[in-house]
Design an enzyme around this catalytic site. Structure first.
Site: not given
Length: 465
Positions: A155, A158, A199, A219, A258, A261, A266, A433
């Site tokens: 990240e 990037e 994230c 991102s 999560k 997720e 994908e 978190c």
């Protein structure tokens, strides 16, 4: 002292597109048990997505097409009416299977919270004890901090590539650990700034449901959990001497989102790479509370384990301080800024040096913070950017806020093309978190006191008190 949260078994993914859910995704991870709901409206007052239906005094329910699975309603419900999907039984069955290597991917916020489930004071650090407890239960360890360091390399690079490309550069020379590489960054000139973090799965789903025009700004880096899962089944399989299909990866997370997720279609990179259809990068997710339940069923108390004996840094247990702070608001941002500072300045401050502390990007209790970080440039970058010091402008959104209240002004500025920032971190949960929907839940009186305190602070800051 913590309160037990009621759970229900995972009922499988949807088989076809259902509302805002794609085939393969888990739907209904959070639900309200109307038999326990008194209509107090607390859940509505903390929901960032406006997904809770019901008037004051009536039984409430969740609009699943709006729900982003963050679990803030669960954390704050004073009457324990909100329940969570759980995969404890699935993981325990896998631990009994001698052919399967079960890998625990442990998030940093878990290690400072799980002690509460075993009678320890809030914030008790349990790194070595937790590793030891998991290994006793039969898990292999892939610490999520190791993957967080992977995330920042991806990240952070990037971000630098985008900033450089927008400055007109076509190549970006990067030196890390004494190795020099030159990145071709022409394609990044078409990627918009600012770059948003990716994230937090609740935040990503919030974008997809409410602000799809923001998707190009996210991102492209996976979250640490998903990087860990894919790496565990490829590189990790070789180190452990196991067949990838015999590895069962388990996210151990402070976060209910999560769970969702891991089900996103994908996230099957390992399977694609290995040409094994149906292989998931992360097979199941346990919250902090779920892991405590699993360990209790196995009569394992991490607080009775040795901290020193458990701390054996090896393989996927190595990590940096930048990875650890992912668990708090501003942590991802600060880790990225440290990476940019190192690459662009060429400086490598000592581990405890104050040069690594960028306190201006830490969320703490403020809903939005912003900062301009002056980064001294190495000579080769001075020529490229036309300056001796690059002013990196960043913003941190510490909790999306009720119905997006904290986030909306930032997003509207971006969509209007008026944002001054290079990089924006968004964490759905206030504090990050560490306050995720999968963390230990406090009793009713503490929950109500927290709300009262927040209301008093908000009114005081607004000049109403």
């Amino acid at each position: 002292m913590v309160r037990k949260v009621n759970t229900f078994k995972g009922n499988g993914a949807v088989k076809s597109q259902t509302g805002t859910y794609r085939a393969g995704e888990l739907r209904g991870i959070i639900k309200i048990n109307e038999g326990n709901c008194v209509g107090c409206h607390t859940c509505s007052s903390v929901c960032p997505a406006g997904a809770v239906k019901g008037s004051f005094g009536d039984k409430h329910s969740i609009d699943l097409d709006k729900c982003i699975n963050c679990g803030q309603c669960l954390l704050n419900c004073p009457f324990g009416a909100v329940e969570q999907m759980s995969f404890v039984d699935v993981v325990m069955e896998k631990l009994k299977d001698k052919k399967t290597k079960v890998v625990a991917i442990i998030a940093p916020a878990v290690r400072v919270a799980i002690g509460e489930e075993f009678g320890a004071e809030p914030g008790t650090l349990t790194v070595g004890r937790l590793w030891a407890a998991l290994e006793k239960a039969g898990f292999l360890i892939y610490d999520n901090n190791f993957a967080a360091d992977q995330t920042i390399l991806e990240e952070g690079t990037e971000l630098l590539a985008k900033v450089a490309a927008h400055a007109g550069l076509k190549q970006l020379p990067v030196e890390l650990w004494g190795k020099k590489i030159t990145l071709d960054i022409k394609e990044f000139s078409h990627h918009p700034l600012p770059q948003f973090t990716s994230c937090c799965p609740a935040w990503v789903r919030y974008v997809e449901v409410f602000y799809p025009k923001l998707i190009p700004y996210l991102s492209s880096a996976k979250s640490p959990q998903q990087m860990a899962g894919a790496t565990a089944k490829t590189y990790g399989a070789k180190l452990w001497g196991a067949k990838p299909e015999n590895i069962f990866t388990v996210g151990v997370m402070p976060c209910t989102a999560k769970i969702f997720e891991a089900s996103r279609p994908e996230f099957d990179s390992a399977g694609k790479y290995l040409k094994k259809s149906g292989m998931r990068d992360v097979d199941a997710v346990l919250t902090t509370r779920d892991l405590a339940e699993l360990l209790k069923r196995m009569n394992i108390d991490p607080m009775k384990m040795s901290e020193d004996a458990g701390r054996k840094p090896e393989m996927f247990k190595f990590y940096s301080g930048g990875a650890t702070i992912f668990g708090t608001s501003g942590g991802v941002m600060e880790a990225a800024v440290r990476f940019a500072f190192h690459v662009l300045s060429g400086q490598s401050p000592q581990a405890m040096s104050p040069k690594w502390d960028f306190e201006g990007v830490r969320g703490f209790t403020k809903p939005v913070v912003s900062a301009t970080i002056p980064v001294p440039l190495r000579e080769e970058y001075q020529k490229a950017f036309g300056t001796k010091e690059l002013q990196v402008k960043v913003c941190v959104v510490n909790g999306i806020g009720t119905e997006g209240a904290h986030l909306k002004p930032i997003v509207e500025e971006v969509l209007a093309g008026k944002s001054p920032y290079h990089f924006i971190e968004v964490m759905n949960c206030p504090g990050g978190c560490i306050n995720g929907g999968g963390q230990p839940v406090h009793p009713i009186e503490l929950s109500l006191l927290d709300q009262l305190f927040y209301s008093l602070v908000k009114n005081f800051e607004g000049g109403k008190l």
